[in-house]
Scaffold this motif. Structure first.
Motif, mmCIF file in Angstrom:
data_model
loop_
_atom_site.group_PDB
_atom_site.id
_atom_site.type_symbol
_atom_site.label_atom_id
_atom_site.label_comp_id
_atom_site.label_asym_id
_atom_site.label_seq_id
_atom_site.Cartn_x
_atom_site.Cartn_y
_atom_site.Cartn_z
ATOM 1 N N ILE A 150 0.813 -1.218 0.000
ATOM 2 C CA ILE A 150 0.000 0.000 0.000
ATOM 3 C C ILE A 150 0.847 1.268 0.000
ATOM 4 N N PHE A 151 2.041 1.142 0.632
ATOM 5 C CA PHE A 151 2.909 2.319 0.668
ATOM 6 C C PHE A 151 4.021 2.263 -0.377
ATOM 7 N N SER A 152 3.970 1.290 -1.265
ATOM 8 C CA SER A 152 5.010 1.172 -2.299
ATOM 9 C C SER A 152 4.722 2.113 -3.442
ATOM 10 N N PHE A 153 5.662 2.167 -4.333
ATOM 11 C CA PHE A 153 5.545 3.039 -5.495
ATOM 12 C C PHE A 153 4.360 2.643 -6.370
ATOM 13 N N SER A 154 4.114 1.336 -6.406
ATOM 14 C CA SER A 154 3.035 0.866 -7.280
ATOM 15 C C SER A 154 1.659 1.104 -6.698
ATOM 16 N N GLY A 155 1.649 1.527 -5.424
ATOM 17 C CA GLY A 155 0.368 1.831 -4.822
ATOM 18 C C GLY A 155 -0.487 0.602 -4.631
ATOM 19 N N ASN A 156 -1.748 0.800 -4.768
ATOM 20 C CA ASN A 156 -2.686 -0.304 -4.536
ATOM 21 C C ASN A 156 -3.171 -0.916 -5.842
ATOM 22 N N ASP A 157 -2.233 -1.111 -6.746
ATOM 23 C CA ASP A 157 -2.550 -1.728 -8.047
ATOM 24 C C ASP A 157 -3.046 -3.145 -7.811
ATOM 25 N N PRO A 158 -4.243 -3.492 -8.228
ATOM 26 C CA PRO A 158 -4.803 -4.829 -7.944
ATOM 27 C C PRO A 158 -4.218 -5.947 -8.798
ATOM 28 N N VAL A 159 -3.346 -5.630 -9.713
ATOM 29 C CA VAL A 159 -2.811 -6.644 -10.649
ATOM 30 C C VAL A 159 -1.304 -6.782 -10.449
ATOM 31 N N THR A 160 -0.849 -8.046 -10.418
ATOM 32 C CA THR A 160 0.582 -8.337 -10.384
ATOM 33 C C THR A 160 1.025 -8.789 -11.764
ATOM 34 N N ARG A 161 2.057 -8.142 -12.256
ATOM 35 C CA ARG A 161 2.626 -8.521 -13.549
ATOM 36 C C ARG A 161 4.044 -9.025 -13.309
ATOM 37 N N GLU A 162 4.322 -10.263 -13.781
ATOM 38 C CA GLU A 162 5.632 -10.894 -13.582
ATOM 39 C C GLU A 162 6.171 -11.396 -14.915
ATOM 40 N N ASP A 163 7.429 -11.103 -15.162
ATOM 41 C CA ASP A 163 8.174 -11.671 -16.293
ATOM 42 C C ASP A 163 9.273 -12.540 -15.719
ATOM 43 N N ILE A 164 9.275 -13.804 -16.112
ATOM 44 C CA ILE A 164 10.240 -14.760 -15.563
ATOM 45 C C ILE A 164 11.034 -15.394 -16.703
ATOM 46 N N GLY A 165 12.333 -15.263 -16.618
ATOM 47 C CA GLY A 165 13.235 -15.978 -17.534
ATOM 48 C C GLY A 165 13.932 -17.089 -16.774
ATOM 49 N N ARG A 166 13.845 -18.309 -17.257
ATOM 50 C CA ARG A 166 14.386 -19.459 -16.531
ATOM 51 C C ARG A 166 15.399 -20.189 -17.410
ATOM 52 N N PHE A 167 16.556 -20.485 -16.821
ATOM 53 C CA PHE A 167 17.604 -21.259 -17.503
ATOM 54 C C PHE A 167 18.109 -22.346 -16.555
ATOM 55 N N GLN A 168 18.294 -23.534 -17.089
ATOM 56 C CA GLN A 168 18.771 -24.650 -16.268
ATOM 57 C C GLN A 168 19.653 -25.564 -17.108
ATOM 58 N N THR A 169 20.712 -26.078 -16.529
ATOM 59 C CA THR A 169 21.613 -27.000 -17.217
ATOM 60 C C THR A 169 22.150 -28.003 -16.210
ATOM 61 N N GLY A 170 22.663 -29.108 -16.736
ATOM 62 C CA GLY A 170 23.196 -30.123 -15.837
ATOM 63 C C GLY A 170 23.430 -31.451 -16.543
#
Length: 506
Positions: free
Chosen positions: A99-119
């Motif tokens: 509520i006190f963050s820069f994004s305010g009370n934005d009801p939506v979460t937007r996430e971009d995830i880049g995933r890399f794995q090797t083995g």
């Protein structure tokens, strides 16, 4: 002249032999050909016979199958990369914390995830499956103004079967099957090599007969021609009727026909050897065989030793035994596959969080303990129709393999008995035919003397000549039958290469 030809001349009269040798020196074309020994022919067959060269590829291909079976235990390098973008409503707790963050009370979460794995992943011969993986997630969301956060993780996952697929017998079943198949294939190659060697040896003995038979027929032509000349001289002197010349000429014509047949048979035997010992056909290649390798006496045979050799050296029998052993492997594996699946699963690893990739990995050392888990997964088939069917099939295959061994034993024992009887029969015939030749020669000499005294006809002399020629051809054929019987015996025992002193190492 060879020892084999000398043996033939020893049983005919001195006058006839002299005429025969003279005729052979003048008319026989084969003495100018290249002389090849039996050993040379066998070496050529091992090197150039197309069937053997093709069959030699089978063990090589089977060894590749063994290597391929081992290949399933080689580690695999894996790598994955993907990108995802997610938009979802925030929960009440998330909205309250922001509520006190820069994004305010934005009801939506937007996430971009880049995933890399090797083995590295792989399977061990006793059934364990392992994974050694490391990677990171790069996370950006509207909660932190889309600044990157890195979540690094490194983990070792192990799955160890405890019943089904447990142990080296189950894990290496395919390798063991391919090894047994490779052993059987080597025996099958040896069986083909020995069969070709047998065919070469038999063709050699037949060509040796053909060569000497041509000499016999040339000698018969020479003797018949001499009788024509002698009868014509006596007709000119008025001491013989012209019908005697006609009868002698009839015999000469018959002898020439027999010579043509003998020469054609010789050409056929030469072609048979070309087919067995050459990778290309060259009808201009003329050769004769060294008849010194033709034996005129039968070997002494110990049946007990022959049976021991049969079961320890015959490649067809040994191949059937190896294939039966392979069925034991299938039965063991099928029994293992009917067990419930009880897998022990364990995981051990570290994770870290940081604003950069390097910091996220360094964060591993700030953990008070690693992440780990352990558990058991049990899977029991309800009806297991597949497992029961495959086990029953494996047992049927084993039964079939045992019947194949039994059938091979019966066939080999029958072949062994036949070969021994053929040798005994040929040995007795050798003694009898020698007497036949001697008596036929004596009868011819007697008829020649009676003809000179006017006490017989040229027809009787021609008949005696025919009998001598036929008896000598039968003698040669008997020697061939004896040698072929001995060759076949050694082939059945699997010792032909040893008797012929030829190395056939795979």
């Amino acid at each position: 002249m060879s020892r084999f030809a000398s043996l033939k001349c020893a049983v005919i009269s001195s006058v006839t032999c002299a005429l025969a040798l003279s005729a052979q020196a003048q008319t026989s074309p084969v003495v100018e050909n290249r002389v090849i020994s039996l050993h040379d022919l066998l070496v050529s067959a091992l090197n150039d016979n197309l069937e053997i060269r093709a069959k030699r590829l089978d063990p090589e291909m089977q060894e590749l199958r063994v290597a391929a079976a081992w290949g399933m235990f080689e580690p695999n390098l894996v790598a994955s990369a993907n990108y995802s973008s997610i938009e979802r409503p925030r929960t009440f707790a998330e909205r309250a914390s922001l509520i006190f963050s820069f994004s305010g009370n934005d009801p939506v979460t937007r996430e971009d995830i880049g995933r890399f794995q090797t083995g590295v992943t792989g399977r061990l011969p006793f059934g364990a499956v392992y994974e050694v993986l490391t990677g990171y997630d790069e996370l950006r969301s509207n909660t932190n103004q889309f600044n990157s956060e890195f979540i690094a993780n490194t983990v070792i996952n192990v799955t160890q079967p405890l019943l089904k697929d447990f142990g080296f017998k189950a894990g290496l079943a395919e390798v063991r099957l391919q090894r047994q198949a490779a052993a059987a294939t080597r025996h099958e190659l040896r069986a083909v090599v020995l069969r070709v060697m047998r065919d070469v040896a038999n063709a050699y003995h037949e060509m040796a007969f053909a060569q000497e038979n041509v000499a016999v027929k040339e000698q018969a032509v020479a003797v018949a021609a001499d009788l024509v000349r002698e009868n014509q001289r006596r007709v000119d002197e008025g001491r013989m009727a012209p019908i005697d010349v006609t009868q002698a000429q009839s015999r000469l014509s018959e002898a020439k026909e027999e010579l043509l047949i003998a020469r054609n048979f010789l050409a056929q035997r030469r072609n048979a050897l070309r087919e067995l010992t050459r990778d290309k056909f060259d009808d201009n290649e003329n050769f004769i065989v060294d008849t010194a390798f033709v034996s005129t006496t039968a070997p002494v045979i110990d049946r007990n030793q022959a049976l021991a050799a049969l079961y320890s050296k015959n490649p067809s029998y040994l191949a059937s035994v190896e294939l039966a052993k392979a069925e034991d492997v299938r039965i063991e594996y099928a029994k293992n596959q009917r067990m419930p699946r009880v897998d022990l699963k364990a995981s051990y690893g570290y994770n870290g969080l940081g604003s950069t990739l390097t910091r996220s990995y360094r964060n591993y050392w700030e953990r008070t303990q690693p992440s780990w888990s352990a558990g058991v997964v049990v899977s029991v088939p309800v009806w297991d129709k597949t497992g029961r069917a495959r086990l029953s099939e494996a047992k049927k295959r084993k039964e079939q393999a045992l019947l194949t061994i039994q059938r091979t034993e019966v066939a080999l024992l029958a072949a062994l008995d036949t070969a021994i009887r053929d040798i005994e029969n040929a040995s007795e015939r050798v003694s009898l035919v020698k007497d036949t030749v001697r008596l036929a020669e004596s009868a011819l000499n007697a008829e020649l003397k009676r003809l000179g005294s006017g006490m017989t006809t040229s027809f009787n002399v021609a008949q005696a000549q025919r009998d001598v020629s036929a008896a000598r051809s039968r003698e040669l054929a008997t020697f061939v039958d004896l040698n072929k019987a001995v060759t076949n015996l050694n082939f059945v025992l699997g010792t032909l290469h040893e008797e012929l002193r030829v190395n056939i190492a795979d």
